[in-house]
Design a protein around this motif. Structure first.
Motif, PDB file in Angstrom:
ATOM      1  N   ALA A  83       0.804  -1.288  -0.077  1.00 32.33           N
ATOM      2  CA  ALA A  83       0.681  -0.074  -0.237  1.00 32.33           C
ATOM      3  C   ALA A  83       0.912   1.341   0.093  1.00 32.33           C
ATOM      4  N   ASP A  84       2.349   0.790   0.457  1.00 30.89           N
ATOM      5  CA  ASP A  84       3.052   2.712   0.905  1.00 30.89           C
ATOM      6  C   ASP A  84       4.481   2.688   0.156  1.00 30.89           C
ATOM      7  N   LYS A  85       4.497   1.082  -0.617  1.00 28.88           N
ATOM      8  CA  LYS A  85       5.753   1.698  -1.730  1.00 28.88           C
ATOM      9  C   LYS A  85       5.024  -0.063  -2.701  1.00 28.88           C
ATOM     10  N   LEU A  86       7.199   0.718  -3.785  1.00 27.91           N
ATOM     11  CA  LEU A  86       6.632  -0.662  -4.594  1.00 27.91           C
ATOM     12  C   LEU A  86       7.770  -0.772  -5.064  1.00 27.91           C
ATOM     13  N   LYS A  87       8.616  -1.708  -5.797  1.00 30.40           N
ATOM     14  CA  LYS A  87       9.729  -2.441  -6.409  1.00 30.40           C
ATOM     15  C   LYS A  87       9.519  -3.592  -7.472  1.00 30.40           C
ATOM     16  N   LEU A  88      10.264  -2.831  -8.040  1.00 28.75           N
ATOM     17  CA  LEU A  88      10.849  -3.654  -9.615  1.00 28.75           C
ATOM     18  C   LEU A  88      12.776  -4.405  -9.519  1.00 28.75           C
ATOM     19  N   ILE A  89      12.700  -4.528  -9.629  1.00 25.38           N
ATOM     20  CA  ILE A  89      14.347  -4.992  -9.714  1.00 25.38           C
ATOM     21  C   ILE A  89      14.032  -6.392 -10.507  1.00 25.38           C
ATOM     22  N   THR A  90      14.778  -5.616 -11.849  1.00 24.14           N
ATOM     23  CA  THR A  90      15.150  -6.669 -13.124  1.00 24.14           C
ATOM     24  C   THR A  90      16.485  -6.156 -13.945  1.00 24.14           C
ATOM     25  N   GLU A  91      17.058  -7.345 -14.904  1.00 21.62           N
ATOM     26  CA  GLU A  91      18.322  -6.860 -15.783  1.00 21.62           C
ATOM     27  C   GLU A  91      17.440  -6.539 -16.747  1.00 21.62           C
ATOM     28  N   ASN A  92      16.323  -6.578 -16.696  1.00 21.19           N
ATOM     29  CA  ASN A  92      15.954  -6.547 -18.619  1.00 21.19           C
ATOM     30  C   ASN A  92      15.871  -4.822 -18.477  1.00 21.19           C
ATOM     31  N   LYS A  93      16.444  -4.152 -19.106  1.00 24.14           N
ATOM     32  CA  LYS A  93      16.104  -2.412 -19.438  1.00 24.14           C
ATOM     33  C   LYS A  93      15.345  -2.486 -20.047  1.00 24.14           C
ATOM     34  N   ASP A 144      -0.551   7.546 -13.270  1.00 25.21           N
ATOM     35  CA  ASP A 144       0.009   8.751 -12.988  1.00 25.21           C
ATOM     36  C   ASP A 144       0.839   8.761 -11.646  1.00 25.21           C
ATOM     37  N   VAL A 145       1.379   7.680 -11.448  1.00 21.75           N
ATOM     38  CA  VAL A 145       2.423   6.970 -10.342  1.00 21.75           C
ATOM     39  C   VAL A 145       4.085   7.285 -10.563  1.00 21.75           C
ATOM     40  N   ASP A 146       5.243   8.422 -10.245  1.00 20.88           N
ATOM     41  CA  ASP A 146       5.974   8.837 -10.543  1.00 20.88           C
ATOM     42  C   ASP A 146       7.568   7.379  -9.824  1.00 20.88           C
ATOM     43  N   THR A 147       8.190   7.392 -10.183  1.00 23.47           N
ATOM     44  CA  THR A 147       8.717   6.545 -10.132  1.00 23.47           C
ATOM     45  C   THR A 147      10.280   6.580 -10.260  1.00 23.47           C
ATOM     46  N   ASN A 148      11.080   6.182  -9.142  1.00 17.33           N
ATOM     47  CA  ASN A 148      13.032   6.124  -9.331  1.00 17.33           C
ATOM     48  C   ASN A 148      13.341   4.952  -9.825  1.00 17.33           C
ATOM     49  N   GLU A 149      14.679   5.640 -10.783  1.00 14.52           N
ATOM     50  CA  GLU A 149      14.826   4.617 -10.784  1.00 14.52           C
ATOM     51  C   GLU A 149      16.559   4.669 -10.406  1.00 14.52           C
ATOM     52  N   TYR A 150      17.231   3.314 -10.349  1.00 20.49           N
ATOM     53  CA  TYR A 150      18.755   3.433 -10.188  1.00 20.49           C
ATOM     54  C   TYR A 150      19.435   2.019 -10.738  1.00 20.49           C
ATOM     55  N   SER A 196       3.333   4.533  -3.357  1.00 24.34           N
ATOM     56  CA  SER A 196       2.209   3.196  -4.024  1.00 24.34           C
ATOM     57  C   SER A 196       1.082   4.710  -3.746  1.00 24.34           C
ATOM     58  N   SER A 197       0.078   4.207  -5.252  1.00 27.66           N
ATOM     59  CA  SER A 197      -0.996   4.680  -5.354  1.00 27.66           C
ATOM     60  C   SER A 197      -2.840   4.018  -4.753  1.00 27.66           C
ATOM     61  N   LYS A 198      -3.407   4.507  -4.115  1.00 30.62           N
ATOM     62  CA  LYS A 198      -3.994   4.254  -3.420  1.00 30.62           C
ATOM     63  C   LYS A 198      -5.297   3.380  -4.897  1.00 30.62           C
ATOM     64  N   ARG A 199      -4.624   4.614  -5.843  1.00 27.43           N
ATOM     65  CA  ARG A 199      -5.855   3.909  -7.572  1.00 27.43           C
ATOM     66  C   ARG A 199      -5.138   2.404  -8.005  1.00 27.43           C
ATOM     67  N   LEU A 200      -4.104   2.123  -7.483  1.00 33.80           N
ATOM     68  CA  LEU A 200      -3.016   0.812  -7.392  1.00 33.80           C
ATOM     69  C   LEU A 200      -4.064  -0.302  -6.892  1.00 33.80           C
ATOM     70  N   MET A 201      -4.373  -0.094  -5.842  1.00 30.59           N
ATOM     71  CA  MET A 201      -4.778  -1.260  -4.478  1.00 30.59           C
ATOM     72  C   MET A 201      -5.984  -2.555  -5.438  1.00 30.59           C
ATOM     73  N   PRO A 202      -6.788  -1.623  -6.452  1.00 29.86           N
ATOM     74  CA  PRO A 202      -7.882  -2.532  -6.986  1.00 29.86           C
ATOM     75  C   PRO A 202      -7.591  -3.261  -7.403  1.00 29.86           C
ATOM     76  N   LEU A 203      -6.246  -3.196  -8.011  1.00 32.01           N
ATOM     77  CA  LEU A 203      -5.332  -4.732  -8.808  1.00 32.01           C
ATOM     78  C   LEU A 203      -4.788  -5.950  -7.659  1.00 32.01           C
ATOM     79  N   ARG A 204      -4.999  -5.665  -6.586  1.00 34.23           N
ATOM     80  CA  ARG A 204      -4.748  -6.490  -5.711  1.00 34.23           C
ATOM     81  C   ARG A 204      -5.863  -7.380  -4.867  1.00 34.23           C
ATOM     82  N   VAL A 205      -6.015  -8.545  -4.197  1.00 29.82           N
ATOM     83  CA  VAL A 205      -7.630  -8.814  -4.051  1.00 29.82           C
ATOM     84  C   VAL A 205      -6.418  -8.853  -2.196  1.00 29.82           C
TER      85      VAL A 205
END
Length: 309
Positions: free
Chosen positions: A38-48, A63-69, A93-102
């Motif tokens: 609910a408060d955080k998103l993170k994805l780690i991938t080796e594929n650009k 309309d979620v802004d992200t940070n990339e490292y 995370s955004s409250k608008r994303l939460m319906p994607l998960r139950v």
């Protein structure tokens, strides 16, 4: 670039027109990402391209802004040092994303589920599976082996994913590896079906082509091995009877054979490299292969009997 990474790059480059399919794709990426809370998103991938698609969909749809490292990683394959980049994407995370998960009533993370309500058209489930593969899936190089898997720590999410895949005709197998639930395919035909199912047609064709090449090589090797075994068998049989004929010549016992068998013994002894078919054609008049075999058996029996005396 690995086969798995090439497959993901191709999938990311396919244009998706329906907004419902875009949501399903992003939902699959979020559900099988490293963190979707609910408060955080993170994805780690080796594929650009996977990282870029994840960022673009979050911005476009919610309309979620992200940070990339970007981190440079080092590894060794077959004694060769390689360098590659690891992409870590984080966001609030955004409250608008939460319906994607139950969630089940207690809200425990281990009980995250797939929200079937987001699937609005026939392609949405396949787009969800594509997103799951992009986020946490791998497929081995078909030159070496057949293995495709998607992993997640969430047990109920795994069960929902197995049901989703089974509903679209892509029934997988599951196992537990350390703290991860692994959804996998090891049969080449099932891998081809899965890749086709999520739109990775080029990768699917490559698996098919390499399988055909493997089978062709294996069949060729089997023929060579069979022919080599037959040659060895022929050579051994020839050496065996020629040793017996040599005994008959040295002992003078060859003179005890009738003229027909003496002629046969001499021809066999003088042509050790010929097969029975080739040898039978030398006779004047030629004799059949079975007739030659019969004569050689008589010579062998005679020589073995005389060697016992």
């Amino acid at each position: 670039m690995s086969f798995s990474s090439e497959t993901k790059t191709a999938l990311c480059n396919y244009e998706i027109n329906k907004s419902c399919c875009k949501r399903a794709l992003l939902s699959g990426m979020l559900a099988f990402s490293n963190i979707f809370q609910a408060d955080k998103l993170k994805l780690i991938t080796e594929n650009k391209e996977t990282a870029e698609l994840y960022v673009n969909l979050l911005k476009e749809l919610y309309d979620v802004d992200t940070n990339e490292y970007v981190t440079e990683k080092h590894a060794s394959e077959d004694g060769i040092k390689i360098t590659y980049n690891s992409y870590k994407i984080t966001a609030v995370s955004s409250k608008r994303l939460m319906p994607l998960r139950v969630l089940v009533p207690d809200g425990a993370a281990s009980f995250y589920r797939i929200n079937e309500k987001i699937f609005e058209c026939d392609s949405c489930r396949r787009m969800f599976a594509r997103g799951a593969f992009l986020a946490s899936g791998t497929v081995s190089d078909p030159k070496a082996s057949y293995h495709l898997e998607i992993s997640t720590p969430y047990t109920n999410l795994t069960r929902d994913m197995v049901k989703l895949l089974s509903d679209i005709g892509l029934s997988p197998r599951t196992t537990v590896r350390k703290s991860s639930n692994v959804i996998y395919y090891k049969d080449s035909e099932q891998i081809v079906d899965f890749l086709n199912g999520i739109g990775a047609t080029t990768a699917a064709f490559e698996v098919i082509n390499l399988k055909i090449m493997k089978e062709y090589r294996n069949n060729a090797n089997r023929r060579v091995n069979f022919e080599t075994a037959n040659i060895e068998k022929t050579v051994n049989a020839c050496n065996e009877i020629n040793n017996l004929i040599q005994f008959l010549i040295d002992s003078g016992e060859i003179n005890e054979l009738d003229a027909e068998l003496q002629k046969t013994a001499c021809i066999r002894f003088e042509n050790p490299g010929l097969s029975l078919s080739e040898l039978s054609a030398i006779f004047d008049p030629p004799i059949s292969k079975s007739g030659l075999s019969h004569r050689l058996r008589r010579i062998t029996a005679f020589a073995n009997e005389r060697m016992k005396k």
